[in-house]
Design a protein around this motif. Structure first.
Motif, PDB file in Angstrom:
ATOM      1  N   SER A 122      35.305  10.565  35.392  1.00 24.06           N
ATOM      2  CA  SER A 122      34.562  11.578  34.564  1.00 24.06           C
ATOM      3  C   SER A 122      35.261  11.942  33.245  1.00 24.06           C
ATOM      4  CB  SER A 122      34.306  13.135  35.389  1.00 24.06           C
ATOM      5  OG  SER A 122      35.751  13.468  35.294  1.00 24.06           O
ATOM      6  N   GLN A 123      36.351  11.090  32.721  1.00 19.83           N
ATOM      7  CA  GLN A 123      36.921  11.446  31.503  1.00 19.83           C
ATOM      8  C   GLN A 123      36.638   9.892  30.900  1.00 19.83           C
ATOM      9  OE1 GLN A 123      39.633  10.533  29.603  1.00 19.83           O
ATOM     10  NE2 GLN A 123      39.645  12.325  28.401  1.00 19.83           N
ATOM     11  N   GLU A 124      36.328  10.028  29.575  1.00 24.00           N
ATOM     12  CA  GLU A 124      36.021   8.828  28.790  1.00 24.00           C
ATOM     13  C   GLU A 124      36.967   7.877  28.913  1.00 24.00           C
ATOM     14  OE1 GLU A 124      34.669   9.721  24.857  1.00 24.00           O
ATOM     15  OE2 GLU A 124      34.198   7.864  24.383  1.00 24.00           O
ATOM     16  N   THR A 125      38.483   8.217  28.489  1.00 22.64           N
ATOM     17  CA  THR A 125      39.348   7.015  28.072  1.00 22.64           C
ATOM     18  C   THR A 125      39.692   6.506  29.618  1.00 22.64           C
ATOM     19  OG1 THR A 125      40.470   8.805  26.632  1.00 22.64           O
ATOM     20  CG2 THR A 125      41.994   6.857  27.618  1.00 22.64           C
ATOM     21  N   ARG A 126      39.708   7.379  30.767  1.00 26.59           N
ATOM     22  CA  ARG A 126      39.919   6.701  31.955  1.00 26.59           C
ATOM     23  C   ARG A 126      39.006   5.694  32.437  1.00 26.59           C
ATOM     24  NH1 ARG A 126      42.056  12.102  33.478  1.00 26.59           N
ATOM     25  NH2 ARG A 126      39.962  12.765  34.383  1.00 26.59           N
ATOM     26  N   LEU A 127      37.688   6.208  32.264  1.00 28.00           N
ATOM     27  CA  LEU A 127      36.602   5.097  32.445  1.00 28.00           C
ATOM     28  C   LEU A 127      36.761   3.838  31.716  1.00 28.00           C
ATOM     29  CD1 LEU A 127      34.066   4.599  33.966  1.00 28.00           C
ATOM     30  CD2 LEU A 127      32.658   5.796  32.242  1.00 28.00           C
ATOM     31  N   ARG A 128      37.185   3.994  30.655  1.00 28.12           N
ATOM     32  CA  ARG A 128      37.335   2.773  29.704  1.00 28.12           C
ATOM     33  C   ARG A 128      38.358   2.042  30.269  1.00 28.12           C
ATOM     34  NH1 ARG A 128      38.833   4.238  23.620  1.00 28.12           N
ATOM     35  NH2 ARG A 128      37.562   5.921  24.432  1.00 28.12           N
ATOM     36  N   ILE A 129      39.476   2.716  30.772  1.00 27.58           N
ATOM     37  CA  ILE A 129      40.784   2.009  31.192  1.00 27.58           C
ATOM     38  C   ILE A 129      40.440   1.249  32.522  1.00 27.58           C
ATOM     39  CG2 ILE A 129      42.982   2.531  32.292  1.00 27.58           C
ATOM     40  CD1 ILE A 129      43.405   4.625  30.200  1.00 27.58           C
ATOM     41  N   LEU A 130      39.393   1.931  33.407  1.00 23.40           N
ATOM     42  CA  LEU A 130      39.189   1.176  34.731  1.00 23.40           C
ATOM     43  C   LEU A 130      38.479  -0.023  34.317  1.00 23.40           C
ATOM     44  CD1 LEU A 130      39.275   1.548  37.705  1.00 23.40           C
ATOM     45  CD2 LEU A 130      36.720   2.172  37.339  1.00 23.40           C
ATOM     46  N   ARG A 131      37.536   0.076  33.322  1.00 23.72           N
ATOM     47  CA  ARG A 131      36.509  -0.963  33.171  1.00 23.72           C
ATOM     48  C   ARG A 131      37.428  -2.300  32.444  1.00 23.72           C
ATOM     49  NH1 ARG A 131      31.145   1.369  30.608  1.00 23.72           N
ATOM     50  NH2 ARG A 131      30.138  -0.276  31.707  1.00 23.72           N
ATOM     51  N   MET A 132      38.367  -1.981  31.862  1.00 25.89           N
ATOM     52  CA  MET A 132      39.346  -3.009  31.276  1.00 25.89           C
ATOM     53  C   MET A 132      40.171  -3.342  32.610  1.00 25.89           C
ATOM     54  SD  MET A 132      41.836  -1.241  28.431  1.00 25.89           S
ATOM     55  CE  MET A 132      41.123  -0.520  27.166  1.00 25.89           C
ATOM     56  N   LEU A 133      40.487  -2.704  33.310  1.00 20.59           N
ATOM     57  CA  LEU A 133      41.327  -3.089  34.638  1.00 20.59           C
ATOM     58  C   LEU A 133      40.283  -4.130  35.627  1.00 20.59           C
ATOM     59  CD1 LEU A 133      43.439  -0.071  35.566  1.00 20.59           C
ATOM     60  CD2 LEU A 133      44.197  -1.981  34.059  1.00 20.59           C
ATOM     61  N   VAL A 134      39.118  -3.591  35.610  1.00 23.19           N
ATOM     62  CA  VAL A 134      38.420  -4.525  36.502  1.00 23.19           C
ATOM     63  C   VAL A 134      37.911  -5.852  35.822  1.00 23.19           C
ATOM     64  CG1 VAL A 134      35.831  -4.622  37.156  1.00 23.19           C
ATOM     65  CG2 VAL A 134      37.117  -2.413  37.498  1.00 23.19           C
ATOM     66  N   MET A 139      21.406   2.917  32.251  1.00 23.46           N
ATOM     67  CA  MET A 139      22.335   4.045  31.858  1.00 23.46           C
ATOM     68  C   MET A 139      23.511   3.625  31.118  1.00 23.46           C
ATOM     69  SD  MET A 139      24.653   5.897  35.017  1.00 23.46           S
ATOM     70  CE  MET A 139      23.506   7.523  35.398  1.00 23.46           C
ATOM     71  N   ASP A 140      23.882   4.632  30.150  1.00 22.93           N
ATOM     72  CA  ASP A 140      24.812   4.489  29.314  1.00 22.93           C
ATOM     73  C   ASP A 140      26.102   4.815  29.637  1.00 22.93           C
ATOM     74  OD1 ASP A 140      24.386   7.155  28.630  1.00 22.93           O
ATOM     75  OD2 ASP A 140      23.582   6.505  26.664  1.00 22.93           O
ATOM     76  N   GLU A 141      27.219   4.984  29.031  1.00 23.24           N
ATOM     77  CA  GLU A 141      28.307   5.673  29.387  1.00 23.24           C
ATOM     78  C   GLU A 141      28.171   6.963  29.445  1.00 23.24           C
ATOM     79  OE1 GLU A 141      32.002   3.624  27.890  1.00 23.24           O
ATOM     80  OE2 GLU A 141      32.755   5.573  27.361  1.00 23.24           O
ATOM     81  N   ARG A 142      27.669   7.435  28.375  1.00 25.45           N
ATOM     82  CA  ARG A 142      27.575   9.145  28.452  1.00 25.45           C
ATOM     83  C   ARG A 142      26.986   9.647  29.593  1.00 25.45           C
ATOM     84  NH1 ARG A 142      27.516  12.688  23.982  1.00 25.45           N
ATOM     85  NH2 ARG A 142      28.304  10.974  22.858  1.00 25.45           N
ATOM     86  N   GLN A 143      25.911   8.911  29.992  1.00 18.18           N
ATOM     87  CA  GLN A 143      25.177   9.569  31.182  1.00 18.18           C
ATOM     88  C   GLN A 143      26.070   9.478  32.473  1.00 18.18           C
ATOM     89  OE1 GLN A 143      21.583   7.074  30.326  1.00 18.18           O
ATOM     90  NE2 GLN A 143      20.544   8.925  30.949  1.00 18.18           N
ATOM     91  N   ALA A 144      26.870   8.356  32.505  1.00 18.21           N
ATOM     92  CA  ALA A 144      27.816   7.905  33.735  1.00 18.21           C
ATOM     93  C   ALA A 144      28.940   8.978  33.546  1.00 18.21           C
ATOM     94  CB  ALA A 144      28.108   6.602  33.648  1.00 18.21           C
ATOM     95  N   LEU A 145      29.229   9.486  32.393  1.00 16.69           N
ATOM     96  CA  LEU A 145      30.520  10.288  32.365  1.00 16.69           C
ATOM     97  C   LEU A 145      29.961  11.667  32.979  1.00 16.69           C
ATOM     98  CD1 LEU A 145      32.137   9.532  29.148  1.00 16.69           C
ATOM     99  CD2 LEU A 145      33.326   9.528  31.487  1.00 16.69           C
ATOM    100  N   ALA A 146      28.692  12.107  32.534  1.00 17.02           N
ATOM    101  CA  ALA A 146      28.140  13.262  33.312  1.00 17.02           C
ATOM    102  C   ALA A 146      28.064  13.369  34.617  1.00 17.02           C
ATOM    103  CB  ALA A 146      26.740  13.749  32.196  1.00 17.02           C
ATOM    104  N   ALA A 147      27.481  12.098  35.066  1.00 17.51           N
ATOM    105  CA  ALA A 147      27.334  12.305  36.349  1.00 17.51           C
ATOM    106  C   ALA A 147      28.565  12.143  37.291  1.00 17.51           C
ATOM    107  CB  ALA A 147      26.546  10.844  36.826  1.00 17.51           C
ATOM    108  N   PHE A 148      29.537  11.481  36.715  1.00 10.83           N
ATOM    109  CA  PHE A 148      30.834  11.665  37.415  1.00 10.83           C
ATOM    110  C   PHE A 148      31.466  13.012  37.237  1.00 10.83           C
ATOM    111  CE2 PHE A 148      31.186   6.778  36.441  1.00 10.83           C
ATOM    112  CZ  PHE A 148      31.098   6.578  37.894  1.00 10.83           C
ATOM    113  N   GLY A 149      31.186  13.468  36.405  1.00  9.60           N
ATOM    114  CA  GLY A 149      31.762  15.034  36.047  1.00  9.60           C
ATOM    115  C   GLY A 149      30.844  15.832  37.069  1.00  9.60           C
TER     116      GLY A 149
END
Lengths: 122, 122
Positions: free
Chosen positions: A14-26, B1-11
DNA sequence: TCGATACTTTTAGGATTATTGAAATATGGA
DNA sequence: TCCATATTTCAATAATCCTAAAAGTATCGA
């Protein structure tokens, strides 16, 4: 995967930087990426990336190993799969008919089998 | 679904009470549940459930409608599907072979088609 | 129509948790 | 050992969460 793990995973994503990092790792795959490199690519400070990597690790979404001076992080594919399954159970469990769109996306996971089956159907 | 929506959903899903509410709503189906009933079932105060429902609504994971004196909340199945797809892209995009386990779970979404295909293969 | 009622939301506060940049620690190679 | 590199810890700031009280909103019955 129990609810506790799912909560940790959702929190981690649920955190932008972490999501970005995870996608990188994947995308990087099993080879993984060094923490420093991740910091560069994500354009955040080393301390920040360290903090977020720990959070991902805690949720099982990333694993660490040392390689010389660097610490290499890789995606935790099992936790990712588990999380998707967890969501699918919530979504499909009660009402399978509603989740049909997801099945389409699922096809990407077993392309060969699907193609084989489609050929047979033909 | 864009990243912004995904972040909101995860949160939205990263909080115990909200996750419990969402699962309730999914099980309840399109009929939905009244806010007050949700508060009882989740064993939290009315104001607290209201706060969390708003958060789920903001993420598209719940929708509200009025029925007499009550406000009925239902699961936002589209957002849920989108979120699963978003995760699947992250998971399968780079390395389809790793995500095979997910495909098994996906079978629950299209049971009839799968059975048909399996029959044909036989 | 109008007031009483049931139900939900908003607000304010204090406590808990998350995020960040700076300082500190640990590691490997010369 | 010493330096350079790489990562982690720490303390301050910011955001989130929960409770209780007050306000809002729509419905139902007289």
């Amino acid at each position: 995967m129990d609810e506790r793990q799912a909560l940790a995973a959702f929190g981690a994503l649920s955190q932008e930087t972490r999501l970005r990092i995870l996608r990188m790792l994947v995308v990087a795959g099993p080879d993984g990426i060094a923490a420093g490199t991740i910091a560069e690519k994500a354009e955040v400070s080393a301390s920040n990336v360290s903090f977020h990597l720990k959070e991902l690790e805690r949720a099982g979404l990333a694993t660490a190993r040392r390689d010389a001076r660097s610490i290499i992080y890789s995606a935790g594919y099992d936790a990712l799969s588990d999380l998707i399954r967890f969501l699918m159970e919530d979504c499909c469990g009660g009402h399978p008919e509603i989740c049909a769109p997801v099945a389409t996306a699922a096809a990407c996971c077993t392309p060969s089998r699907d193609i084989v089956l489609q050929e047979i159907v033909k």
